[in-house]
Enzyme design. Structure first.
Site, short mmCIF file in Angstrom:
data_model
loop_
_atom_site.label_atom_id
_atom_site.label_comp_id
_atom_site.label_asym_id
_atom_site.label_seq_id
_atom_site.Cartn_x
_atom_site.Cartn_y
_atom_site.Cartn_z
N SER B 52 0.85 -1.19 0.00
CA SER B 52 0.00 0.00 0.00
C SER B 52 0.88 1.24 0.00
CB SER B 52 -0.93 -0.01 1.22
OG SER B 52 -1.85 1.06 1.13
N GLU B 53 0.51 2.24 -0.79
CA GLU B 53 1.32 3.45 -0.97
C GLU B 53 1.71 4.11 0.35
OE1 GLU B 53 -1.23 2.52 -2.88
OE2 GLU B 53 -1.48 3.82 -4.63
#
Lengths: 233, 222
Positions: B52-53
């Site tokens: 996830s960013e």
């Protein structure tokens, strides 16, 4: 004896003046230093340039700062999300300048500022509207655009635990932009969920060494409020 | 002409179809929308590491309502869990993972995909002065495989698979494969090549909902 903890939020934010560039950590509401943002509203500095991933939600935090008319420009990757009503209103009325930066480029521009690197090349945005007006260069047959470091006067970050030396650890996905922004500003102010004695934090696991931190103010976490905000976003 | 009934995939079934093709051991980033649903559809026992960013490797499915951890959200700002062996890092490292080509795959949504692999998924027009780009451009150029998960047409029935994108590009020439509610379509040498269609769908019916000529590697009736 070094002690970077200050008495209160007003002390933590002293010196922030009109027209300054202020980085605000967090991703959505997680890791966002809400108490420092509230304090910034009270401090009253205007014409601020805010660097943050999002442009706030609802009418609290960053959105409240913008609604109070303190923000001239916002540099972010994702201004529009559910509940970003204040941003929408101000932007449509022409009262807010916007610079859209892809999230990875935003993070790297901030990191570069902290690392003393004036610019870097990335393939991100090549062939898109966001590459307009940017210098480009070919390396090994692939085109990259030149991006410049993004400095700030002040970084407002939230950490999980800190000690008087300014060493910080973060909590889970609350690290996000906080650790990078802490490196990139002339003055870094930490909203800490709790102080521990020097030597308590595992030296192998410290994420932000105290050299990057100027002031710490303790604001215990309010977990329930955070769940509600994240749910609304 | 004989009309044959076909049933398009639900968003959940489309996510499950994509999950089936992700092998054990891959590091994968999932975009917002249908791609997010892939996280809950990874077959049991298959170890796929989700990125996830906002600085997570190894997040798991949504928590039970009474087990929400306020510090743990995905890039869509939804609460998630952490699998054993998961790790946290800051945003610059997170995008070093992306831009440095370390992921195996990203699955993204789309407004339009062109036969040359161009992807448009961030701005609704060149006049849209405040679009939200997020991490899409970094993912599109940095990840070696880009799969798109999308409905085959817009709500109004307009094709999303087109000759050339009319929307502003996220990145040129990056899409390798498109999974829609009607078909699985590879992007090869400037062409869309259909490799799978939902049962009962004819080539003509699929072509009629597509804005560019398709090539087929499936029988007339799947």
């Amino acid at each position: 004896m070094i002690n970077k903890e200050v008495r209160d939020i007003a002390d933590a934010l002293s010196g922030i003046e009109d027209g300054q560039v202020v980085m605000v950590g967090g991703f959505g509401s997680v890791g966002q230093p809400d108490a420092l943002i509230e304090g910034l509203i009270e401090r009253g500095a205007r014409d601020l340039t805010i660097v943050a991933n999002n442009a706030g939600a609802g009418r609290i935090g960053l959105a409240k700062l913008m609604e109070a008319g303190r923000v001239r420009k916002i540099i972010c990757s994702f201004p529009r999300s559910a509940g970003s009503v204040v941003f929408e209103e101000l932007f449509r009325a022409g009262k807010l300048e916007l610079e859209i930066v892809p999230q990875g480029t935003l993070a790297e521009r901030i990191r570069a500022a902290g690392a003393g690197i004036p610019g870097f090349y990335t393939a991100t945005t090549v062939g898109t509207l966001l590459a307009r007006g940017k210098e480009s260069r070919v390396f090994d047959g692939r085109t990259y655009v030149l991006e410049q470091a993004l400095h700030a006067d002040v970084a407002l970050v939230e950490a999980w635990r800190t000690d008087r030396m300014g060493n910080c650890i973060y909590r889970e996905s609350g690290r996000n932009f906080n650790a990078v922004m802490a490196m990139a500003a002339r003055t870094t102010v930490v909203q800490s969920c709790g102080m521990v004695a020097a030597g308590v934090l595992d030296s192998e696991a410290i994420v932000t060494p105290g050299i990057f931190v100027d002031r710490i103010v303790v604001v215990p976490e309010t977990a329930n409020a955070r769940i509600a905000e994240a749910g609304a976003a | 002409m004989i009309m044959i009934a076909y049933k398009s995939l639900s968003r959940k079934d489309l996510a499950a179809r994509i999950a089936r093709d992700i092998p054990e051991g891959w590091y994968v980033n999932l975009g917002i929308g249908i791609p997010t649903l892939v996280a809950d559809a990874i077959p049991a026992g298959r170890e796929v590491i989700l990125h996830s960013e906002n600085g997570i490797l190894g997040f798991g499915p949504a928590p039970a309502p009474d087990a929400i951890d306020p510090w743990l959200i995905n890039a869509g700002k939804q609460h998630v869990t952490l699998n054993p062996g998961g790790s946290f890092f800051h945003h610059a490292d997170s995008f070093a993972i992306i831009r440095g080509g370390h992921l195996d795959l990203c699955v993204l949504g789309a407004f339009e995909v062109a036969a040359n692999g161009d992807l448009a998924n961030w701005a609704t027009s060149a006049q849209d002065s405040a679009p939200a780009v997020g991490g899409a451009m970094d993912l599109a150029v940095g990840t070696p495989r880009v799969w798109v998960a999308t409905e085959h047409t817009t709500r109004d029935g307009a094709p999303k698979l087109v000759e050339r994108c009319a929307y502003p590009l996220t990145a040129p020439g990056v899409v390798n494969r498109v999974y829609t509610n009607l078909a699985v379509i590879d992007v090869r040498d400037g062409h869309f090549v259909v490799t799978e269609m939902v049962a009962g769908l004819t080539r003509d019916a699929l072509q009629a909902q597509t804005g560019v000529e398709l090539m087929f590697e499936v029988p007339e009736y799947a």
